[in-house]
Design an enzyme around this catalytic site. Structure first.
Site, mmCIF file in Angstrom:
data_model
loop_
_atom_site.group_PDB
_atom_site.id
_atom_site.type_symbol
_atom_site.label_atom_id
_atom_site.label_comp_id
_atom_site.label_asym_id
_atom_site.label_seq_id
_atom_site.Cartn_x
_atom_site.Cartn_y
_atom_site.Cartn_z
ATOM 1 C CB CYS A 1 -3.008 -8.082 -4.087
ATOM 2 S SG CYS A 1 -2.757 -6.798 -2.798
ATOM 3 C CG HIS B 1 2.704 -10.833 -3.728
ATOM 4 N ND1 HIS B 1 1.166 -11.406 -3.712
ATOM 5 C CD2 HIS B 1 2.757 -9.836 -3.087
ATOM 6 C CE1 HIS B 1 0.626 -10.551 -2.571
ATOM 7 N NE2 HIS B 1 1.345 -9.577 -2.542
ATOM 8 C CG ASP C 1 -8.648 -1.781 -0.754
ATOM 9 O OD1 ASP C 1 -9.294 -2.384 -1.282
ATOM 10 O OD2 ASP C 1 -7.990 -0.818 -1.463
ATOM 11 C CE LYS D 1 0.735 -8.516 7.486
ATOM 12 N NZ LYS D 1 0.039 -6.866 7.394
ATOM 13 N NE ARG E 1 5.822 -2.988 0.811
ATOM 14 C CZ ARG E 1 5.518 -1.673 0.532
ATOM 15 N NH1 ARG E 1 6.251 -1.029 -0.195
ATOM 16 N NH2 ARG E 1 4.430 -1.042 0.847
ATOM 17 C CD GLU F 1 -0.824 -6.048 10.454
ATOM 18 O OE1 GLU F 1 -1.031 -6.050 9.101
ATOM 19 O OE2 GLU F 1 -0.777 -4.920 11.107
ATOM 20 C CE LYS G 1 13.700 0.991 -0.490
ATOM 21 N NZ LYS G 1 13.140 -0.192 -0.537
ATOM 22 C CB ILE H 1 -6.870 -5.367 -6.346
ATOM 23 C CG1 ILE H 1 -7.052 -7.069 -6.370
ATOM 24 C CG2 ILE H 1 -7.014 -5.270 -4.670
ATOM 25 C CD1 ILE H 1 -8.511 -7.702 -6.130
ATOM 26 N N GLY H 2 -7.288 -2.563 -7.476
ATOM 27 C CA GLY H 2 -6.942 -1.051 -7.347
ATOM 28 C C GLY H 2 -5.910 -0.323 -8.005
#
Ligand code: GLN
Ligand code: ZN
Length: 764
Positions: free
Chosen positions: A734, A702, A607, A118, A523, A613, A19, A439-440
């Site tokens: 998002c 994004h 949320d 995913k 990530r 998923e 990373k 969204i938060g």
């Protein structure tokens, strides 16, 4: 002698070395050679770990600088035209590879990245292959073969790992007009054949060929394609193939899959132990069976003796044809438990991370080879650890159990129907038509992260830390007021991660220091460990939200992570059904929701980005999952008064196939990702009249790009065509935590301007 092996090892490194190397390379702070060296070092170290643990074969090709599906695309020459036509002699250059993954690299121009989604039912994301109807395939095996050379130089017994042709096509997305992906198989197979031939020439004995879609529902065309494809590969010169399946049982594919002309089959016995006896009765007697008994998806110690029981019998029957391995690649678990110095000894003793799982596989192998007596000591320790876990007083909490038994169906139902709640909420909240919200999260700035780091390291006392967070909240509230948003949020500065945050506060959860798991690219996430009954020790978010609300007249949303998402993004205890654990989390959240309401908070968002998923890979198991998942969400949220507005948010996936379950959540408002797929999502509303309020995200957070007013207005017009005006909300896709303020402010300003335009047009 039972051959032991692993299907793959985490690439990221015990200290997230990969990373760090990637992030610094992308920022232009290190050169490509340094990055390549980091990759080589990690591969070498990981092979050494596997050999030292005593495994017979090491996987080669499981390492990746970003994602193994993207690696496969490059290997097969599947490179969309926008990334440049010419493919280098042997290899695609690394910067182009990164542009495919993320749209940007140190060299070359920015370009739209490939889609990411995913990997089966995991929280790992792969880069979706873009397949044209006239797709050509060409072999670019340079990188792959270079890694085989490295392994050979280190005298490893290599087992190359490939993603199989059927699964590769299954994961791909047709570009342009739809077509049957199986039409491409004919052109794809010669490339696999060429590669296998090269591997045979190198003297490779076994190749692991991953076909995890064998645990999914396959129709007749895919089944036929499997048979034809493997027939064709078997006719070539090739090493023996280990057809590798994971994430479930073979189910109705079992009978024919075992007949495919391959050298052996790997099956996931951690997820689907019940398939063992049928496999044994149907396994052709020239085939190897690789038994995936050590769970590659979870972090609990394996019950070695419980496995030795059946394995000894299988070993009597199969002899050397029995192999042992973890159930799937270890990509999905942290690297090494020895990094966890702060976990208490009792809990640590219950766990096995990647390195420990290698040791478990090796131990099982030795027990079969040399007999149990030769490792009596290790088996005794294993038995003691499991008994200690089973009997620990930390796992069971009588009060939680009682409460669970007292849950009634009524607790999962709001007092009144949405149609009665909506006018009450409207009157109380006093929002305009087409209300705007977010969204938060707001940008997690350097200074927020630094404050958290300092607080954790003890360099900042609690009072000062909380002071800083309050300052952030205030700043965020004022910014939202200035922009003119209608429903506000506190911005989530105090949360490192939406699941880890709650994991640190709830009883029955443990956090790790280095338990990183790759989510995508560089990530990583650190999933909490749910080891015992879940209880809320006290309010978790109320003070922050109360403070935020005290700063403004406009409604501030309470902000929680839902029970299914907390479950899905944690390592979950394996001694009771997931549904029960989920219900416990839901009860804890229900208390938090109640406390927020009592504190005067008028809207509460819970949320559930991971709801989709968790959907089982097999169609037949989906209804049951959606049943308990929806019930858990409702248990968490349904206790509020009619006047209190509940919200939920979802992202990262396709909703069209679960839209009815989403409606059954009965949240008053849901915000949902839509813009990345050009509002493809909206198609579903043309057919399905979503009963409550909904905010399809109108721009993609994004991307750093600021969308124009006109662009957003167009998205809004599209949404307004299929969603009743009274039920339409306006919001981004998002949370904004990965964006900078300089991007978020103008983007939100444009979103609000577009909302005003639409309001004016429809006379709101
Ligand atoms: N409330 C969270 C945020 O805004 C939701 C994140 C998510 O959907 N993954 O960051
Ligand atoms: Zn989201």
């Amino acid at each position: 002698m039972a051959t032991t092996h692993a299907l793959g090892f985490p690439r990221i490194g015990a200290r997230r070395e990969l990373k760090r190397a990637l992030d610094t390379y992308w920022r232009g702070e290190i050169d490509q050679d340094t990055l390549l060296r980091t990759g080589r070092d990690l591969r070498s170290r990981h092979w050494a770990l596997q050999a030292e643990a005593g495994l017979d074969l090491v996987p080669v090709g499981d390492f990746s600088f970003y994602d193994h599906v993207l690696d496969t695309s490059v290997l097969l020459g599947v490179i969309p035209e926008r990334f440049g036509r010419k493919i280098g002699e042997d290899n695609v250059d690394l910067d182009r590879y990164f542009r495919m993954a993320r749209g940007r690299a140190p060299r070359g121009e920015d370009v739209t990245a490939c889609e990411m989604t995913k990997w089966f039912d995991t929280n790992y994301h792969y880069i979706v292959p873009e397949l044209a109807h006239d797709q050509r395939f060409t072999l670019h095996a340079h990188t792959f073969e270079a890694q085989l050379d490295e392994a050979r130089a280190e005298r490893r017994r290599s087992k190359p790992v490939l993603l199989g042709p059927l699964t590769y096509l299954w994961l791909g997305k047709p570009r342009g007009a739809a077509f049957d992906k199986l039409e491409l198989l004919e052109r794809l197979l010669p490339i696999y054949a060429e590669l296998l031939q090269r591997l045979a020439v190198r003297g490779i004995e076994w190749v692991q060929i991953d076909e995890p879609i064998l645990v999914c529902d396959l129709d007749a065309a895919w089944q036929a394609a499997f048979k034809a494809a493997y027939q064709q590969l078997a006719a070539q010169q090739s090493p023996k193939l280990l057809l590798t399946t994971y994430f479930g049982g073979l189910g109705d594919n079992l009978e024919w899959a075992l007949q495919l002309p391959v050298g052996g089959v790997h099956v996931d016995l951690a997820r689907a132990p019940e398939q063992l006896s049928e496999i044994l009765s149907r396994l052709p007697d020239n085939k190897v069976l690789s038994a995936g008994v050590v769970d590659g998806r979870n972090i609990w110690r394996t019950d070695l003796e419980a496995w030795l029981e059946p394995l000894e019998r299988v070993h009597d029957q199969l002899g050397d044809r029995l192999w042992l391995a973890p159930s799937c690649s270890l990509l999905h678990v942290p690297v090494d438990l020895t990094g966890e110095t702060r976990l208490d000894d009792e809990l640590r003793n219950w766990l096995a991370f990647g390195v420990q799982k290698l040791e478990e596989v090796a131990l099982l192998g030795r027990a079969l080879r040399e007999g149990r007596a030769s490792l009596a000591h290790a088996l005794t320790a294993n038995r003691a650890a499991l008994a200690a876990r089973r009997d620990s007083s930390r796992i069971h909490n009588a009060a939680v159990q009682q409460r669970l038994h007292a849950v009634t169906p009524a607790m999962s139902r709001r007092a009144s129907a949405y149609s009665q709640r909506a006018p009450l909420q409207r009157a109380r909240l006093n929002l305009p038509l087409l209300p705007t919200t977010t969204i938060g999260s707001f940008p997690q700035t350097q200074s927020i992260r630094a404050a958290r780091r300092d607080y954790r390291a003890g360099r900042l006392d609690r009072g000062t830390y909380e002071e800083r967070m309050r300052a952030e909240i205030k700043h965020t509230i004022k910014a939202q007021e200035a922009l003119g948003l209608d429903m506000l949020v506190h911005g989530e500065p105090e949360r490192n991660d939406m699941v880890e945050y709650f994991g640190e506060l709830l009883e029955g959860f443990a956090s790790t220091q280095q338990g990183w798991v790759q989510s995508f690219g560089s990530r990583c996430v650190k999933p909490p460990i749910i080891y015992g009954d879940v209880r809320r020790a006290g309010p978790m978010t109320v003070e922050w939200i109360r403070y935020a609300q005290s700063l403004t007249e406009r409604p501030v949303k309470g902000m929680l992570t839902g029970p299914v998402t907390i479950l899905q993004w944690s390592f979950v205890r394996d001694d009771q059904p997931r549904a029960d654990t989920c219900q416990q989390i839901a009860l804890a959240l229900r208390d938090e929701v109640g406390d927020l309401e009592a504190a005067g908070i008028r809207a509460i968002q819970v949320d559930e980005p991971a709801l989709r998923e968790g959907l089982p890979l097999r169609g037949s198991e989906r209804a049951a999952y959606l049943g308990w998942a929806v019930r858990a969400f409702r248990l968490a949220t349904a206790g509020v008064q009619d006047e209190t507005q509940t919200h939920s948010h979802m992202c990262y996936s396709e909703f069209n196939d679960i839209i009815r379950a989403i409606a059954e959540l009965d949240a008053d408002v849901i915000t949902i990702e839509a813009s990345r797929s050009d509002m493809e999502l909206l198609a579903v509303f043309a057919e399905f009249d979503y009963p409550n309020e909904i905010g399809p995200g109108v721009y993609d957070i994004h991307s750093p790009r600021v969308p124009s007013v006109a662009e957003i207005a167009q998205q809004l017009e599209n949404a307004a065509e299929v969603i009743t005006q009274q039920r339409l909300w306006i919001n981004p896709d998002c949370g904004l935590k990965t964006r900078a303020w300089e991007e978020s402010k103008p983007a939100l300003a444009n979103m609000i301007a577009a909302a005003h335009k639409l309001r004016a047009r429809i006379g709101g």
